[in-house]
Write a protein that holds these residues in place. Structure first.
Motif: not given
Length: 418
Positions: A148-155, A133-138, A119-124
């Motif tokens: 699938v990862s989201y992040g922060v705005e660059r600025e 535990t939010h999607g690291s390959k290890v 299943d697809v899980v969307l996390a930071m």
């Protein structure tokens, strides 16, 4: 010499295993002699330690209160039922499970309750403040599921909610995770709920870092918004090392089965009892005042470090932790951690968003205020701590800094004697 709250049991340990007794005393000396600024650590009360060191450690109690595999569970049933009732009341949750051995175990149970492998899980993104535990390959989360990862705005270095929504619409995740380990700002749980509802996803909030602040009313609660909240009990909440789950009643059966029998066997009943103790402590007015001071201290510490030339990521903090970019000083996070430790200051290197350095080097440090606030320190102390950190990070000889650290903590020691 044994401490008052270890009592005669410690005397038995010194006789039976002096090597381990020395380790315990050495750790106590470390806590009393230095500044503990790891954001994910705290100092439990003597009452919590008493429960952890109790005969409840002997009891095998597979299952749940009233539904155990083994006999002789009358007393541990009482402890677990007390803990569950206290958790539900403290957080306004419809259901609680205190059996997870850790925050990672609680997260595994949440995945198991709602997701199937693949299943697809969307996390930071871990690199921008998320968790293994939010999607690291290890980690199981990255090996068994499709992260699938989201992040922060660059600025602004704040969560990019537009990106979260776009990724959710594109990938249609089974579960969306809100929460982080190195994000100093408040999270908009309502926005996450709207996005999850739009795409039909389960909303999990990983509140491991900030659940104690929620308990004290220092920050908003995720409980009204989330399908499930996972947490640890040993950070700001000031309980024993362990995990817990809070969820809606409709998910109670799935969550309980995901803990036992799916991912764990017998619970650690001494730890469950210690969690119950911590939850009772967290319901007291004194704890509420404590959590607000934790937030105030973190802000003061971040401000003091900014004045010393360290750039606070996102411009500051709303919580118990701050993330500092050390590139203006030309020092890596790893080197800063090493220099601070030599001076009696314990903190950790940490990647900053869009960090050009590898994780084990890192461009930043993460600092937290829970421990020093437990010791009774306030904003003027944070100003002094900021100066001591700056001296250490800049490479000043550690001996002089360590003496100043010793003087500071002597006035408000961890686990005072007598």
């Amino acid at each position: 010499m044994p401490t008052p709250f270890w009592g005669p049991d410690f005397e038995a340990l010194t006789s039976t295993d002096p090597e381990i007794a020395a380790v315990l005393l050495g750790e106590l000396d470390r806590l009393r002699g230095g500044l503990q600024l790891i954001a994910s650590e705290n100092l439990t009360s003597p009452a919590v330690l008493a429960a952890l060191g109790s005969t409840l450690s002997n009891k095998y109690a597979e299952g749940y209160p009233g539904r155990r595999y083994y006999g002789g569970c009358a007393q541990v049933d009482v402890a677990e039922e007390l803990g569950i009732a206290r958790a539900r009341a403290l957080f306004g949750a419809e259901h609680a499970n205190l059996q997870p051995h850790s925050g990672a175990s609680a997260n595994l149970a949440a995945y198991a309750a709602f997701c199937a492998p693949g299943d697809v899980v969307l996390a930071m993104d871990l690199k921008q403040g998320g968790h293994l535990t939010h999607g690291s390959k290890v980690n199981f989360s990255g090996r068994w599921f499709q992260p699938v990862s989201y992040g922060v705005e660059r600025e602004a270095e704040l969560i990019d909610y537009d990106q979260v929504r776009e990724l959710a619409r594109t990938h249609r995740p089974r579960m969306i995770i809100a929460g982080a380990t190195a994000y100093p700002r408040l999270i908009d749980f309502g926005a996450f709920r709207e996005i999850a509802d739009e795409v039909g996803a389960i909303l999990m909030v990983d509140a491991a870092h900030f659940i104690g602040l929620v308990a004290g009313g220092a920050i908003p609660s995720p409980v009204p918004y989330a399908d499930v909240v996972t947490a640890t009990t040993h950070k700001v909440l000031r309980g024993p090392r362990g995990g817990m789950l809070l969820c809606r009643a409709e998910h109670a059966k799935a969550i309980d089965k995901a803990v036992f029998p799916f991912s764990q066997g017998g619970p650690l009943m001494h730890a469950v009892a210690a969690k119950a103790v911590a939850l009772k402590e967290a319901a007291a007015p004194e704890f509420r005042a404590y959590t607000h001071q934790v937030v105030a201290n973190a802000a003061a510490l971040a401000g003091g470090l900014a004045a010393e030339g360290m750039r606070p990521v996102s411009g500051g903090t709303d919580t118990h932790l701050a993330l500092l970019d050390l590139r203006p000083l030309g020092v890596t996070g790893a080197e800063a951690e090493r220099r601070c430790e030599a001076a009696g200051i314990t903190l950790n290197k940490n990647a900053i968003p869009f960090d050009p350095a590898p994780p084990m080097t890192a461009s930043g440090i993460r600092i937290g205020s829970p421990c020093v606030t437990t010791q009774g320190m306030t904003e003027p102390d944070m100003a002094q701590i900021a100066r001591l950190i700056a001296r250490a990070v800049r490479g000043e000889a550690p001996a002089g800094i360590a003496r100043a650290v010793g003087d500071l903590v002597a006035a408000r020691p961890a686990y005072p004697r007598g």
